[in-house]
Design an enzyme around this catalytic site. Structure first.
Site, PDB file in Angstrom:
ATOM      1  N   LYS A   4      -2.747  -2.650   8.208  1.00 41.97           N
ATOM      2  CA  LYS A   4      -2.710  -4.116   8.295  1.00 41.97           C
ATOM      3  C   LYS A   4      -1.849  -4.680   7.169  1.00 41.97           C
ATOM      4  O   LYS A   4      -1.525  -3.993   6.209  1.00 41.97           O
ATOM      5  CB  LYS A   4      -4.132  -4.665   8.207  1.00 41.97           C
ATOM      6  CG  LYS A   4      -4.792  -4.753   9.572  1.00 41.97           C
ATOM      7  CD  LYS A   4      -4.252  -5.921  10.397  1.00 41.97           C
ATOM      8  CE  LYS A   4      -4.936  -5.952  11.752  1.00 41.97           C
ATOM      9  NZ  LYS A   4      -4.252  -6.812  12.710  1.00 41.97           N
ATOM     10  N   ASP A  17       0.889  -1.174   0.000  1.00 40.34           N
ATOM     11  CA  ASP A  17       0.000   0.000   0.000  1.00 40.34           C
ATOM     12  C   ASP A  17       0.915   1.207   0.000  1.00 40.34           C
ATOM     13  O   ASP A  17       1.656   1.424   0.957  1.00 40.34           O
ATOM     14  CB  ASP A  17      -0.877  -0.054   1.261  1.00 40.34           C
ATOM     15  CG  ASP A  17      -1.669   1.224   1.480  1.00 40.34           C
ATOM     16  OD1 ASP A  17      -1.553   2.149   0.660  1.00 40.34           O
ATOM     17  OD2 ASP A  17      -2.407   1.289   2.489  1.00 40.34           O
ATOM     18  N   TYR A  77       1.899   0.937  14.510  1.00 42.82           N
ATOM     19  CA  TYR A  77       0.818   0.712  13.562  1.00 42.82           C
ATOM     20  C   TYR A  77       1.023   1.487  12.266  1.00 42.82           C
ATOM     21  O   TYR A  77       1.140   2.692  12.275  1.00 42.82           O
ATOM     22  CB  TYR A  77      -0.542   1.123  14.155  1.00 42.82           C
ATOM     23  CG  TYR A  77      -1.652   0.869  13.171  1.00 42.82           C
ATOM     24  CD1 TYR A  77      -2.157  -0.414  13.017  1.00 42.82           C
ATOM     25  CD2 TYR A  77      -2.144   1.878  12.359  1.00 42.82           C
ATOM     26  CE1 TYR A  77      -3.133  -0.676  12.085  1.00 42.82           C
ATOM     27  CE2 TYR A  77      -3.128   1.621  11.413  1.00 42.82           C
ATOM     28  CZ  TYR A  77      -3.612   0.346  11.292  1.00 42.82           C
ATOM     29  OH  TYR A  77      -4.577   0.084  10.351  1.00 42.82           O
TER      30      TYR A  77
END
Ligand code: F6R
Ligand code: MG
Ligand code: MG
Length: 365
Positions: free
Chosen positions: A230, A11, A227
């Site tokens: 995902k 991503d 973080y």
């Protein structure tokens, strides 16, 4: 000469928010992979996306973890990142954790699923790509394909599959791996892979040691130490003539099972199989999606793909996924919709605990 199928995904920026990779990023990747094809580094390629993740599907004869091939993927993501930054796309460059390439792309953020095999007279291969979930999301469907006779009739009625398969399972927390032979060790396998955040199926082999399936198991957040979205895994599965048939592979996604991810990487929700066109996680940044691309690999060329879930036969699965999404969404911030605090990617809990610390009193009894 052996053929390698490499799926490298990342991503590197999306519209609007963490939703869809912009077409100009895919165009840039197409240009970089096109040049690599001309230069003879790769034999063929197909570029897809699931949600905000770009999946580079490449074939070549250079084996796994090949420096030249990985550099192609790295360059594609790096150059597309520049455009993502210019357009101020959301999360521009998110999954490229380093701007220097050394050897291969492992540990740099992108997910990798690769397999090398001797081509048979005919080689059906299906690539599954997810968004808004983690590698353990593949545990259940891969188990069903290769170990569950209620999914895969061939395990019972095809003599070539009757011996079962070996499963290589990674413990992504302790960085250990174990091989389990099925059907003999099915219960041990299930005891592990039911814990989807920790034990993930990495590879499946025939009892002769031939590769049957592989999953990208990179845990981005564990790599980055914080973080950053995902892992959004991809898997490559070989089908037919001693492997599950294509239809047995696809059947494993007919039940939209619960997976971790979705909003802020911190919620359980159904995995919805969709066509490439509908791989847009818009509702509460989800629900998690999976696409399937069916190819024939022929002399290291990709024939296809068929957009597997672009089929009314999966409408009922999608409806069930939508109903399950509505059902579990009503729990709001409560478990089991929200992940247990240890597994949450984002958490305000330490801050809340710190603030409330002075107000906590011992209970009398
Ligand atoms: C899940 C995901 C999204 C984001 C959410 C918040 O993997 O990517 O659900 O977590 O959109 O994003 P930020 O924190 O960037 O505003
Ligand atoms: Mg994202
Ligand atoms: Mg994603």
């Amino acid at each position: 000469m052996k053929t390698t199928v490499s799926v490298i995904k990342a991503d590197i920026g999306s519209v609007a928010g963490h939703c869809v990779s912009h077409p100009v990023l895919l165009e840039k990747c197409d240009e970089v992979l096109g040049n690599a094809l001309e230069a003879g580094i790769i034999e063929d390629y197909y570029i897809s996306r699931c949600g905000d993740d770009i999946d580079l599907i490449m074939t070549h004869t250079k084996g796994e973890l090949n420096e030249e091939v990985h550099k192609v993927a790295y360059d594609a993501f790096l150059q597309a990142t520049e455009i993502a930054r210019e357009l101020k796309l959301y999360g521009a460059g998110q999954d490229l954790l380093s701007d220097t390439f050394s050897g291969n792309i492992k540990g740099m953020g992108p997910g990798i699923a690769e397999m090398e095999f001797e081509e048979r007279p005919s080689n059906p291969v299906i690539v599954y790509c997810c968004d808004k979930t983690e590698p353990g999301a593949f545990n259940l469907p891969i188990y069903k394909m290769f170990a569950d006779p209620f999914n895969t009739a061939g395990l019972v009625i095809d003599p070539k599959m009757h011996d079962g398969f070996d499963f290589e399972v990674y413990d992504v927390i302790e960085n250990k791996k174990v091989m389990l032979s099925c059907p003999e060790e099915i219960y041990d396998l299930l005891a592990l892979i039911g814990s989807t955040g920790r034990y993930v199926i990495k590879n499946v082999f025939t009892k002769d040691g031939d590769i049957a399936a592989t999953v990208s198991t990179e845990r981005l957040n564990l790599m980055a130490g914080e973080y950053v979205g995902k892992d959004d895994p991809a898997a490559i599965v070989r089908a037919q003539s001693g492997f599950p048939s294509a239809g047995e592979c696809n059947e494993a996604f007919a039940f939209p099972h619960m997976v971790s991810g979705w909003m802020r990487g911190s919620h359980n929700g159904p995995l919805m199989p969709v066509s490439e066109e509908y791989a847009n996680p818009v509702r509460f940044d989800g629900p998690a999606r999976v696409i399937g691309l069916g190819f024939q690999v022929s002399d290291a060329k990709l024939i296809g793909p068929v957009d597997i879930f672009d089929d009314p036969a999966y409408d009922e699965t999608r409806q069930l996924a939508s109903r399950a999404a509505t059902y579990i969404r009503r729990h709001g911030p409560f478990e089991p919709h929200r992940l247990p605090s240890e597994e949450m990617e984002y958490t305000s809990l330490p801050g809340v605990m710190e603030k409330l610390e002075p107000r906590f009193e011992d209970m009398d009894d």
